[in-house]
Design an enzyme around this catalytic site. Structure first.
Site, PDB file in Angstrom:
ATOM      1  N   CYS A 124      12.618 117.891 -50.531  1.00 31.91           N
ATOM      2  CA  CYS A 124      13.756 118.580 -51.294  1.00 31.91           C
ATOM      3  C   CYS A 124      13.037 118.621 -52.995  1.00 31.91           C
ATOM      4  O   CYS A 124      12.193 118.702 -53.143  1.00 31.91           O
ATOM      5  CB  CYS A 124      14.869 117.654 -51.215  1.00 31.91           C
ATOM      6  SG  CYS A 124      16.308 118.224 -51.936  1.00 31.91           S
ATOM      7  N   ASP A 193      20.322 110.358 -52.912  1.00 24.44           N
ATOM      8  CA  ASP A 193      21.573 110.786 -53.533  1.00 24.44           C
ATOM      9  C   ASP A 193      22.428 109.423 -53.452  1.00 24.44           C
ATOM     10  O   ASP A 193      23.553 109.471 -54.482  1.00 24.44           O
ATOM     11  CB  ASP A 193      22.368 111.712 -52.761  1.00 24.44           C
ATOM     12  CG  ASP A 193      21.778 113.101 -52.987  1.00 24.44           C
ATOM     13  OD1 ASP A 193      20.850 113.533 -52.961  1.00 24.44           O
ATOM     14  OD2 ASP A 193      22.422 113.893 -53.757  1.00 24.44           O
TER      15      ASP A 193
END
Ligand code: RUB
Length: 314
Positions: A124, A193
């Site tokens: 990512c 996250d």
């Protein structure tokens, strides 16, 4: 409200993305929204701020940095609107500055774990993870990076662009090639996250698969995560909600409509158990995942009563 709704939309559509950036954007928006509020009546002002906070928190469910940032700003105090605005500005500016400094500190700390000649695998696009690579490179270590595409939104393309600008040798691979290349990897560095009280890492879908392949190959996995990504509400036993995004990110509606028996699932994040993580690099120290509780209790500055009385998610 118009500008606030625009920012909320940008977070939803991922024009603003990545847990740290989302958090900073929300803090800045609350500050600017407060500044623009025309009312002189404190109760009305407080009510409007509450609504604004709710709109922002409801944009994306997974990155805990978002409710944590909103919470940090919504701790403002003030008898008058003027006082409240000053307090909000101070808290928002502090949050943003601390967040930027945190990413820098994580880079410095994490770079100590990177050796000259290392091949790093990442997934990512994480500003905190890239901060480590950038710092190692700036220190003169000869590193190279293997970056995944990160389907379906291809955040890997942002990563290769940033690494290229830094002058770091980078190889782009498809997500399903992570195990194939693991034998060439010295260390895996990814972002988060959310981090829960039991040390689980919630990050872009595919993170747990990559961590599993690294575990199998006995390759160390480092997670770069600022303290405001730790989930206070996980202390209450709550799970972090995994966002499931629209099927059109995976296959066009037109193509999907050709089928009668096909549906699409598109979770944006997954959970990596702590057993697959060697170290979490935070701005207050590099910790084993087992120590997540300490970060939540001692560094986030939330009392259990406050967590319990907070009705917002996470
Ligand atoms: C981004 C993602 C990142 C973390 C950490 O997902 O999973 O690894 O948010 O990023 P999305 P950072 O693209 O869906 O927002 O270190 O920049 O906060």
């Amino acid at each position: 409200m118009e500008h606030l709704l625009e920012t909320a939309q940008k977070i939803k559509s991922m024009e603003i993305r990545g847990a740290g950036k989302i958090a900073r954007a929300a803090a800045a928006e609350l500050r600017d929204y407060a500044e623009r509020l025309p009312t002189d009546e404190i109760n009305e002002f407080n009510e409007k701020m509450k609504q604004a906070a709710e709109v922002l928190v409801n944009t994306r469910p997974t990155a805990v940095s978002l409710p944590n940032a909103v919470r940090a700003v919504m701790r403002y105090r003030g008898e008058t609107v003027d006082e409240a605005k000053k307090s909000i500005k101070k808290l928002a500016d502090e949050f943003i500055a601390n967040s930027e400094n945190a990413v820098k500190s994580i880079g410095e700390m994490g770079a100590r774990r990177v050796r000259d000649g290392d091949t790093i695998m990442t997934h990512c696009n994480s500003a905190a993870a890239i901060s480590i690579m950038a710092e190692a490179h700036a220190q003169g270590k000869d590193i190279s990076v293997i970056a995944t595409e990160s389907r379906p939104r291809l955040q890997g393309h942002i990563t290769i662009k940033q690494l290229d600008r830094l002058g770091i040798k980078t190889t782009l691979i498809v997500d399903s090639a992570v195990r194939y290349f693991m034998k060439d990897v010295d260390i895996v560095i990814m972002g988060a996250d959310a981090v829960t009280v039991n040390g689980s890492i919630i990050n872009k879908i595919g993170t747990s698969q990559l961590a599993l392949a690294a575990h199998e190959a006995r390759t160390n996995v480092i997670i770069a995560a600022e303290t405001y990504k730790f989930s206070p509400r996980s202390i209450l036993g709550e799970l972090v909600e995994i966002e499931e995004r629209d099927s059109s990110e995976v296959i066009s509606r037109e193509k999907l409509n050709e089928f009668s028996n096909v549906s699409v699932r598109n979770p944006a994040f997954d959970v990596t158990p702590r057993e697959y993580v060697d170290l979490i690099c935070t701005e207050v120290g590099a910790i084993p995942p087992e120590m997540a509780y300490i970060i939540i209790k001692d560094f986030l500055g939330w009392g259990i009563e406050e967590i319990n009385s907070n009705n917002q998610k996470h």
